[in-house]
Design an enzyme around this catalytic site. Structure first.
Site, short mmCIF file in Angstrom:
data_model
loop_
_atom_site.label_atom_id
_atom_site.label_comp_id
_atom_site.label_asym_id
_atom_site.label_seq_id
_atom_site.Cartn_x
_atom_site.Cartn_y
_atom_site.Cartn_z
CG ASP A 32 1.04 -3.70 5.04
OD1 ASP A 32 1.92 -2.87 5.36
OD2 ASP A 32 -0.16 -3.54 5.32
CG HIS B 152 0.84 2.69 12.68
ND1 HIS B 152 -0.43 2.26 12.99
CD2 HIS B 152 1.10 2.17 11.45
CE1 HIS B 152 -0.91 1.51 12.01
NE2 HIS B 152 0.01 1.44 11.06
CG HIS C 225 -0.47 0.09 2.52
ND1 HIS C 225 -0.15 1.29 3.11
CD2 HIS C 225 -0.19 -0.87 3.44
CE1 HIS C 225 0.30 1.06 4.33
NE2 HIS C 225 0.30 -0.23 4.56
CD GLU D 226 -3.17 -1.29 5.47
OE1 GLU D 226 -3.34 -2.31 6.15
OE2 GLU D 226 -2.62 -0.26 5.92
CD GLU D 227 -1.28 2.20 7.71
OE1 GLU D 227 -1.99 1.67 8.58
OE2 GLU D 227 -0.09 1.88 7.52
CG ASP E 231 2.78 0.34 7.76
OD1 ASP E 231 2.30 -0.20 6.76
OD2 ASP E 231 2.12 0.58 8.79
#
Lengths: 474, 474
Positions: free
Chosen positions: A366, A437, A292, A338-339, A304
């Site tokens: 991912d 994140h 993504h 995606e997130e 990520d």
């Protein structure tokens, strides 16, 4: 002491003997399922494997995946859903793909959430004044302009919340402080924490960041408000501050926090990006590699999921450069949004539902692009036997492990859950959730050689699956 | 391959044989120096050692060092030189010491620097807008209210700076980006970077944080302006941002930053704290254990140097509780204002210079209180032989290593440099510089059991040195 030692040795011997028996049996079964011809056919790809590995790990492509990823994330930084940076980054990756002579590139538009973080601060007012590091959770509402000032109640798990008297929660800030065991086990405290705290009358909710290690580094992530409850502000704080508050309250002292958060929320148009390297015999049949392209709004989204995007970008690029055109089509997909809830993947599945029978195999990276170890496979036994046989070709780079899994990857689960076989990149990602994140998700997490190994492995596996005489059974 | 393997094996055998010979010879020499009686005497402390280890690791003191340290750092947080928090924390540690029935507690006043961090921000304006994490360096001046906006020039080492043309530096922001090899090797870029950049006409200087690992975590620390140069603002940025800027400039793009920093500077009165457990026979003779009670203004100063203070606090407390009064006096010193230039240690040395002959041995813990491994000893060979013989008593907790060193610890070097023998706590601190001078220096770095081991070791070693029949030779 001696008797324990002997016992331990015995147990270990028994385990490894049984393990060996299981593997042997598995291997026997696979040999029967595949048959000698297919095993020989798969083995015959060793030359192509060598060509790809050599080109990527020692040849002209050496360092290219890292360099392209670095240029990309340095240029655009974080690429949150709905942002201009994300759309610009999509335009850019299309440009560099076309520059490689890959012209089968299309995008598919869809509506995506666009949540924007504003100013955020949390100050401990009692028992002493201290600023806390904070990251609001995606879709959190703002506090009133004057902030929310309230006492904290520390909750270890949902059972404790449910067993609490309403007067112990009402008007308070709930801090969920579950110790990290795994991402899966602790994620509900982030995704559902605000809703469940609000149902008990809390005025805000905080969650101990989901990660096993911290240098005062908060982790953001998605959360969802349930229906018919007050939408309260919600944020992540660091392991250090969560432990500080836990220790202080455990000593019988009150902790009072002032939370100030602002954010905005609307929707925008974004795009899934689809790159095809058309197959020479069955172009309608697809082997998909994907990652993504959106990220959270902190760090660079290098891990990520910049790494996943760039090894998936590299696959058709490498094959094109090596003039290797497999029987079936290699499709790279760079999912958007995606997130914020796999929004791109759901849109793709819906749009292409009538042609999903064309997907021969679907892959996603991912969970990091550290040293590749093999594949995490969601498929039936026959399919797993084929993949396992292919993975044997990657023993020299220590990437021949097949992990049986119900989940191949967050985005592609939307598709594999309909019965289509798929796999995720299994890699040496023990530290993945140290950076996930956070502001620390940058190029410093990535390693040039490991990215080369990942790109080479990803490309060669996709090529072989796309080229062998048999389809992957479902 | 085989011949290399055999050669390697041979070399390893020769090395270990020679190493063994060196150790044996060392051991022979020590046996001669010490004589059988002293060796027997030192060995006879095994009962006292057991008593202390048992009490601290399994008995009533188990967990106490961690708990007291946690209560302390949770209550006061960071304790920068000149702050009220530091002075309140000194009052508090005096109270908890007296509460243990240790009433020989005095403080000695001295003037200390009081630098206070204000608002700080760095924004990359070109090639794109991005906020950088920043920590100004101690004693940095403020920027003008409108900030400083300038291009960055990335410098790898001082040689590169000196070889630069003045027009390449003049009006620019210098970013020192030396790769971390050791703290000692990279510290000059923090302490002297501003002065040397200003001499070349730079308008501000930044330094890559001094540490081997980062989750976007800047490290502050001391710096000093040289005489007769413009005092320019100076700060640390993260490894991640330093690498980002390096990569962008290496691609031939300009990086323009806007730096806004404010701070204030004056002096205050602070105190060294001195706790004595008077010796039963030679009370004038001192065995000193110590750590510094001030910290940087970020994190909690739990590791640097709360742990060192609390194992040094624990030593007389444990001995008092166990009713163990050694021949000589055990003195605990909690140095003030270490971080801003060993100010407390210099004041102590000056004030007590005439009585320094009374210091039999001086110890300091200021590089972490992870699992103890032994002592880092600055003393002559005879002294080292005695310490080595004492350390043999700590093989059961893996703390019998003697490291020969010219530096026993930053504060006590002020005293050992005058010829007085001393030692620092040698501990398993491989991750020390991950957290040093960052917001991550909190209780989460500390381990309850390792602190117990450290306190027990520190106490027992100090007791034995303070009790044996011979003085430590100088």
């Amino acid at each position: 002491m001696n008797i324990y030692y002997i016992c331990l040795l015995k147990i270990l011997l028994i385990i490894s003997f049984n393990q060996a028996k299981v593997i042997e049996k598995q291997s026997d079964t696979c040999r029967e399922i595949l048959g000698d011809d297919l095993i020989r056919e798969i083995g015959s790809y060793e030359n192509v494997r060598d060509e790809i590995l050599r080109y990527v790990i020692e040849g002209d492509f050496k360092g290219k995946t890292y360099d392209e990823l670095a240029k990309f994330v340095d240029k655009f930084g974080a690429r949150p859903s709905g942002s201009e940076a994300l759309e610009n980054s999509i335009d850019y990756i299309i440009d560099i793909t076309r520059a490689e002579g890959l012209n089968d590139v299309i995008t598919e538009e869809l509506e995506v959430p666009h949540w924007t973080r504003g100013e955020e601060s949390i100050t401990m007012l009692q028992p002493r004044v201290k600023n806390l590091s904070v990251l609001g959770l995606g879709t959190s509402v703002s506090t009133p302009p004057e902030g929310i000032t309230a006492e904290v109640v520390v909750i270890s798990d949902f059972a404790e919340l449910e067993n609490s008297q309403e007067e112990d929660i009402k008007g308070k800030i709930v801090l969920y402080n579950p110790m990290y065991t795994s991402y899966g086990a602790t994620t509900p405290y982030r995704t559902q924490g605000a809703t469940r705290a609000a149902a008990k009358g809390a005025v805000a909710s905080l969650v101990r960041s989901l990660g096993p290690f911290s240098i005062n580094s908060p982790h953001t992530g998605a959360q969802t408000y349930g229906e018919n409850v007050t939408q309260i502000p919600t944020a992540a704080i660091t392991l250090e501050d969560a432990d500080l508050i836990r220790r202080i309250t455990a000593r019988g002292e009150k902790v009072i926090l002032k939370i100030e958060m602002s954010s905005s929320y609307d929707t925008k148009i974004s795009r899934n990006t689809i790159v095809d390297l058309k197959g020479r015999e069955n172009p309608e049949s697809l082997v998909i590699v994907s990652g993504h392209i959106d990220s959270w709004d902190v760090g660079q989204g290098a891990m990520d999921d910049g790494g996943g995007v760039f090894i998936s970008w590299a696959a058709p690029v490498i094959l094109k450069r090596l003039n290797l055109q497999p029987r079936r089509t290699i499709r790279s997909i760079f999912w958007t949004a995606e997130e914020v809830g796999l929004v791109g993947a759901y849109a793709y599945e819906e749009k292409h539902r009538d042609e999903n029978h064309n997907i021969n195999f679907i892959m996603e990276s991912d969970v990091g692009t550290f040293a590749p170890l093999g594949l995490s496979v969601a498929a039936n036994q026959e399919a797993r036997c084929i993949i396992a046989e292919i993975l044997k070709l990657f023993e020299s780079i220590n990437a021949s492990t097949l992990v049986e899994s119900n989940s191949a990857g967050p985005d592609i689960d939307v598709i594999t859950n309909t019965g289509i076989p798929g796999a995720g990149l299994h890699n040496d990602n023990a530290r993945y959730f140290w950076f996930h994140h956070t502001e620390g998700d940058t190029m410093n997490v990535e390693d040039e050689h490991e990215l080369d190994l990942g790109a080479a492995f990803w490309t060669a596996v996709a090529y072989i699956i796309a080229d062998i005489s048999v389809d992957i059974p479902r």
